[in-house]
Each structure stands twice: as C-alpha cells, then as structure tokens.
Design a protein around this motif. Structure first.
Motif, PDB file in Angstrom:
ATOM      1  N   VAL A 118       0.829  -1.210   0.000  1.00  0.00           N
ATOM      2  CA  VAL A 118       0.000   0.000   0.000  1.00  0.00           C
ATOM      3  C   VAL A 118       0.867   1.265   0.000  1.00  0.00           C
ATOM      4  N   VAL A 119       2.041   1.190   0.586  1.00  0.00           N
ATOM      5  CA  VAL A 119       2.940   2.341   0.570  1.00  0.00           C
ATOM      6  C   VAL A 119       3.425   2.611  -0.849  1.00  0.00           C
ATOM      7  N   LEU A 120       3.860   1.554  -1.537  1.00  0.00           N
ATOM      8  CA  LEU A 120       4.321   1.713  -2.918  1.00  0.00           C
ATOM      9  C   LEU A 120       3.190   2.212  -3.809  1.00  0.00           C
ATOM     10  N   GLU A 121       1.997   1.698  -3.587  1.00  0.00           N
ATOM     11  CA  GLU A 121       0.843   2.146  -4.371  1.00  0.00           C
ATOM     12  C   GLU A 121       0.571   3.626  -4.131  1.00  0.00           C
ATOM     13  N   LYS A 122       0.643   4.047  -2.885  1.00  0.00           N
ATOM     14  CA  LYS A 122       0.386   5.452  -2.547  1.00  0.00           C
ATOM     15  C   LYS A 122       1.425   6.360  -3.193  1.00  0.00           C
ATOM     16  N   LEU A 123       2.646   5.867  -3.356  1.00  0.00           N
ATOM     17  CA  LEU A 123       3.710   6.648  -3.978  1.00  0.00           C
ATOM     18  C   LEU A 123       3.680   6.572  -5.503  1.00  0.00           C
ATOM     19  N   GLY A 124       2.695   5.867  -6.051  1.00  0.00           N
ATOM     20  CA  GLY A 124       2.585   5.735  -7.499  1.00  0.00           C
ATOM     21  C   GLY A 124       3.522   4.709  -8.095  1.00  0.00           C
ATOM     22  N   LEU A 125       4.003   3.789  -7.270  1.00  0.00           N
ATOM     23  CA  LEU A 125       4.976   2.804  -7.730  1.00  0.00           C
ATOM     24  C   LEU A 125       4.411   1.384  -7.756  1.00  0.00           C
ATOM     25  N   GLY A 126       3.120   1.252  -7.512  1.00  0.00           N
ATOM     26  CA  GLY A 126       2.509  -0.071  -7.496  1.00  0.00           C
ATOM     27  C   GLY A 126       2.611  -0.788  -8.832  1.00  0.00           C
ATOM     28  N   SER A 127       2.348  -0.082  -9.911  1.00  0.00           N
ATOM     29  CA  SER A 127       2.406  -0.707 -11.246  1.00  0.00           C
ATOM     30  C   SER A 127       3.821  -1.142 -11.587  1.00  0.00           C
ATOM     31  N   ALA A 128       4.807  -0.337 -11.182  1.00  0.00           N
ATOM     32  CA  ALA A 128       6.202  -0.696 -11.443  1.00  0.00           C
ATOM     33  C   ALA A 128       6.580  -1.968 -10.703  1.00  0.00           C
ATOM     34  N   LEU A 129       6.103  -2.109  -9.468  1.00  0.00           N
ATOM     35  CA  LEU A 129       6.397  -3.334  -8.719  1.00  0.00           C
ATOM     36  C   LEU A 129       5.713  -4.531  -9.354  1.00  0.00           C
ATOM     37  N   ARG A 130       4.451  -4.373  -9.734  1.00  0.00           N
ATOM     38  CA  ARG A 130       3.738  -5.489 -10.354  1.00  0.00           C
ATOM     39  C   ARG A 130       4.469  -5.974 -11.605  1.00  0.00           C
ATOM     40  N   ALA A 131       5.037  -5.048 -12.367  1.00  0.00           N
ATOM     41  CA  ALA A 131       5.722  -5.415 -13.615  1.00  0.00           C
ATOM     42  C   ALA A 131       7.022  -6.165 -13.358  1.00  0.00           C
ATOM     43  N   LYS A 132       7.624  -5.978 -12.184  1.00  0.00           N
ATOM     44  CA  LYS A 132       8.928  -6.579 -11.898  1.00  0.00           C
ATOM     45  C   LYS A 132       8.853  -7.756 -10.936  1.00  0.00           C
ATOM     46  N   SER A 133       7.664  -8.131 -10.515  1.00  0.00           N
ATOM     47  CA  SER A 133       7.537  -9.147  -9.475  1.00  0.00           C
ATOM     48  C   SER A 133       6.620 -10.274  -9.916  1.00  0.00           C
ATOM     49  N   VAL A 134       6.528 -11.279  -9.076  1.00  0.00           N
ATOM     50  CA  VAL A 134       5.554 -12.359  -9.236  1.00  0.00           C
ATOM     51  C   VAL A 134       4.483 -12.163  -8.177  1.00  0.00           C
ATOM     52  N   ARG A 135       3.248 -12.075  -8.602  1.00  0.00           N
ATOM     53  CA  ARG A 135       2.156 -11.894  -7.640  1.00  0.00           C
ATOM     54  C   ARG A 135       1.819 -13.240  -7.009  1.00  0.00           C
ATOM     55  N   GLY A 136       2.079 -13.356  -5.716  1.00  0.00           N
ATOM     56  CA  GLY A 136       1.887 -14.628  -5.032  1.00  0.00           C
ATOM     57  C   GLY A 136       0.423 -15.004  -4.910  1.00  0.00           C
ATOM     58  N   GLN A 137       0.138 -16.287  -5.142  1.00  0.00           N
ATOM     59  CA  GLN A 137      -1.233 -16.783  -5.028  1.00  0.00           C
ATOM     60  C   GLN A 137      -1.436 -17.681  -3.818  1.00  0.00           C
ATOM     61  N   SER A 138      -0.361 -18.323  -3.352  1.00  0.00           N
ATOM     62  CA  SER A 138      -0.522 -19.251  -2.236  1.00  0.00           C
ATOM     63  C   SER A 138       0.809 -19.515  -1.558  1.00  0.00           C
ATOM     64  N   VAL A 139       0.705 -20.075  -0.358  1.00  0.00           N
ATOM     65  CA  VAL A 139       1.862 -20.587   0.373  1.00  0.00           C
ATOM     66  C   VAL A 139       1.593 -22.049   0.663  1.00  0.00           C
ATOM     67  N   LEU A 140       2.490 -22.916   0.221  1.00  0.00           N
ATOM     68  CA  LEU A 140       2.338 -24.356   0.392  1.00  0.00           C
ATOM     69  C   LEU A 140       3.305 -24.835   1.469  1.00  0.00           C
ATOM     70  N   LEU A 141       2.762 -25.364   2.566  1.00  0.00           N
ATOM     71  CA  LEU A 141       3.580 -25.954   3.619  1.00  0.00           C
ATOM     72  C   LEU A 141       3.692 -27.450   3.359  1.00  0.00           C
ATOM     73  N   ARG A 142       4.937 -27.932   3.341  1.00  0.00           N
ATOM     74  CA  ARG A 142       5.189 -29.341   3.035  1.00  0.00           C
ATOM     75  C   ARG A 142       6.084 -29.948   4.109  1.00  0.00           C
ATOM     76  N   ASP A 143       5.907 -31.234   4.343  1.00  0.00           N
ATOM     77  CA  ASP A 143       6.847 -31.992   5.153  1.00  0.00           C
ATOM     78  C   ASP A 143       8.185 -32.035   4.427  1.00  0.00           C
ATOM     79  N   TYR A 144       9.272 -32.204   5.170  1.00  0.00           N
ATOM     80  CA  TYR A 144      10.593 -32.144   4.542  1.00  0.00           C
ATOM     81  C   TYR A 144      10.808 -33.228   3.494  1.00  0.00           C
ATOM     82  N   LYS A 145      10.035 -34.317   3.565  1.00  0.00           N
ATOM     83  CA  LYS A 145      10.130 -35.346   2.531  1.00  0.00           C
ATOM     84  C   LYS A 145       9.330 -34.998   1.285  1.00  0.00           C
TER      85      LYS A 145
END
Length: 389
Positions: free
Chosen positions: A55-82
C-alpha cells in the motif's frame, strides 16, 4: 513545521532509506542519500512484499512498477521435509490481494529511479562513521569530512551508526540458527511460496522475475556461533549436506545452487530511543527483525511513510519525531516478537509431535481456510497510509 525548509541526510540507500528520501523530497525538503556501496548492484536476493508494504508503494505511485517486476503470489504451500503436502494457504483471502515476490535489486531500482526523478541527490561510496545529534546534527564520513544538516535519518541497517549514537552499543543474542540464501535459475514456476519443514531445519522457496529465477532461504538450528553477515559466502556442498535427508523436490532445488551466502541469525532488541537532536531511526536501524514473517522490507516501507506523515503534521521537528516513534513502536515490537517465535513451528523434531502438528494444520486448512490466513490480518491488513491510523 515546514518540511520544505529542512535539509535532510538519509543514511542508507536501501529500501527504507530510498522510500524515506522520496517522501521527504516530494514534500519539498532538500534530501541527500549517502550509500556506502560504490554502485547500486544486484545485491541481495528475494523479498516478499505483503499488502501492508504494497500500500505504501501504491500510494507513492509505484505499485504498477512493482507489479511489472515481481511475481504476484497466489498461495503458500507448507510441506513436510520429505515433500508431502501439509496445507496450502490461499493468499487471495488476504485483506488485499497484492502479495508479491520480488528481487531486492528490482525494488531498489524502482525506488532509486523514483528518488532521482523527485530530485533526491544520491551519493554512492560514502560511508558514515559517526553521527552527532544536536540542534544542527552532523555526519562524519570515512574520509574525515563532516556534513551539517537539519535532519539525519538513520536507515543504515543492522549495524547503524545512527542507532549507536542514540542508544549506545548492545550485544545481540545469537538465536542458535544459521541461514543460507541463494538464487537459482528457473524455467517457469507456479506463483506460490513453498516451505519444507524438517527436524531442526526448514527451506523456503518462491519464484522471482516472472518465474525465470527462484529464491531459496534455508535455516538450520545449531549451537555454533557464526558471524552476523548475510554476505559471507559458503560452499554449496555444505548446504546440500545439511539438507541431505530432505525429499527429492527439495534436493532438486539445492542441486541447482552454484553460489550461496550464509549468515548467523541474531536477535536484537527494538531500539529504546528512535530520535534525539535531529537524528531519527528507521527500518532495521530501529527494529531488526528475524526473517520468519518476511516483514523486514515491509516494516521499512511503513516506517518511511509514517515518518513523512508525522513530519508533515508536526508543529516542531521534536514533536514530529516523537509522534513517529509513538505511532510505530508497539506495532514493530509485536511484529519482531512474532517473527522471533515463528521458526520453531517449522522445526519440530519429535516425530509424534510433528505428525500431530501437521495433522492439525491439515484439518484447519480443510475446515477453516479463512482462519488459517486470517490469523495475521493484523499484519497484512494494516494500512499506514490510511487517514485514521
């Protein structure tokens, strides 16, 4: 108080320092950033920018720049070490869906470009050796020269000279954990973070740069003391040996590591004093945090916006800096404490206890998926840019 009348020096050209410089310069202040590195390079690895930082980057007008350079996360997968899946956390259930995996160098480049466009002066290869608070605070550089200004912002990280000037020195507490960090090539990956949870160890991985790269952070509990540095190189074979009993998926990732950095994880207290005589702390200089909630960069972004707002609202510089510490102290202390307590959840070593804990996670994920993610709404749902904060 008129921010436009301030002559400001910001120590540190990282995420917190550059964001603070943008805030101050856009409000009219004269701002010079001092960065000890001779150039802005590909230093660092992956970062997770959660909604409260975005929200800080968005407020500074940098949200679109971040979206273009990043991967938008959809989930976090917790797995056993095996490799067995334990639970999948849906990031779309967060208060704001903007959760991003980004290379630190890409975010720094976005902020550097915005700072220069705003008229910030960035001086590379300048190392601050000491800071002297006072009516006209001073910064002494490595070459012996002294700089005067109205405000010094210490965004100079873990070994901050500004923090030392305000709080003296204190010995950090070794957490008995050592971490490795690496970036490996990738040919495409799902937009999710994965956590492999093993006895006394865990491995975190997520994609960067459109899935062309992957970030790895591996943590092991151990009694041996290590230097507090995230730039010390280690042998990739050492890393592979430590995690040699992990499953095939984890080993496939580790087999691709060609260069790895290692650092000891130390617990630092939140600074008791954040400001004095025209010197103020921000980011890790004020509140170093362990990486187990991925909030270091996000707290720095929040600090920068909060400091800029308080300076704009304060009747005097002293009043503004006091309001800033009051606004931030309890929140960052809670985040730091939460991160410090979080690692053990990934490191359960007693097989029956680990099996029971993983079973509880599976049941919780199936029956109450919203609650699994919502337990951290107080972090991710916080909006430092809101008028009622």
């Amino acid at each position: 108080m008129d921010i436009a009348s301030l002559n400001c020096i910001v120590l540190g050209g990282g995420i917190g320092g550059l964001t603070t410089a943008i805030m101050l310069r856009r409000a009219g202040a004269a701002v010079r950033v001092l960065e000890q590195a001779p150039r802005i390079t590909e230093v660092g690895a992956g970062l997770q920018i959660s909604p409260n930082g975005f929200v800080v980057l968005e407020k500074l007008g940098l949200g679109s720049a971040l979206r273009a350079k990043s991967v938008r996360g959809q989930s976090v997968l917790l797995r056993d070490y095996k490799g067995t899946e334990v639970v999948r956390l849906d990031l779309a259930r967060l208060p704001c869906g903007d959760y991003h995996f980004v290379h630190r160098a890409d975010l720094v480049h976005i902020l550097e470009h915005a700072a220069l466009a705003a008229g910030v002066e960035i001086s590379l290869g300048h190392t601050a050796m000491s800071v002297t608070p006072g009516p006209a605070p001073q910064v002494t550089l490595k070459d012996g020269s002294m700089l005067d200004c109205d405000l010094v912002v210490g965004a100079d990280g873990l070994h901050s000279v500004a923090r030392q000037a305000l709080n003296g020195t204190s010995a950090p507490f070794f957490t008995r954990q050592v971490a490795w960090r690496a970036v490996i090539p990738e040919t495409g990956a799902d937009p999710q973070a994965q956590v492999f949870m093993g006895p006394h160890r865990h491995l975190v991985t997520y994609p960067l740069r459109g899935g062309r790269m992957r970030n790895l952070v591996a943590v092991q509990e151990r009694a041996q003391w290590h230097e507090e540095s995230w730039t010390a190189e280690d042998d990739p074979e050492t890393l592979r040996g430590v995690f040699g009993d992990f499953g095939r998926d984890a080993k496939d990732l580790l087999d691709r590591v060609e260069k790895v950095n290692r650092w000891g994880l130390f617990r630092h207290s939140v600074a008791a004093k954040w400001h004095l005589g025209g010197v103020v702390l921000a980011g890790d200089a004020a509140h170093p945090t362990l990486p187990f909630m991925a909030q270091g960069a996000n707290m720095a972004l929040e600090d920068a916006f909060a400091l800029g707002r308080c300076l704009g609202d304060g009747s005097t510089l002293e009043a503004a800096l006091s309001a800033y510490q009051d606004m931030r102290f309890d929140r960052v202390r809670r985040v730091v404490d939460t991160a410090s307590r979080n690692a053990w959840k990934y490191h359960l070593s007693f097989p029956p206890l680990r099996a029971a804990a993983h079973a509880a996670l599976r049941i919780g994920g199936a029956l109450m998926p919203g609650r699994m993610v919502g337990q951290f709404d107080w972090i991710y749902g916080y909006d430092v840019t809101a008028t009622d904060v």
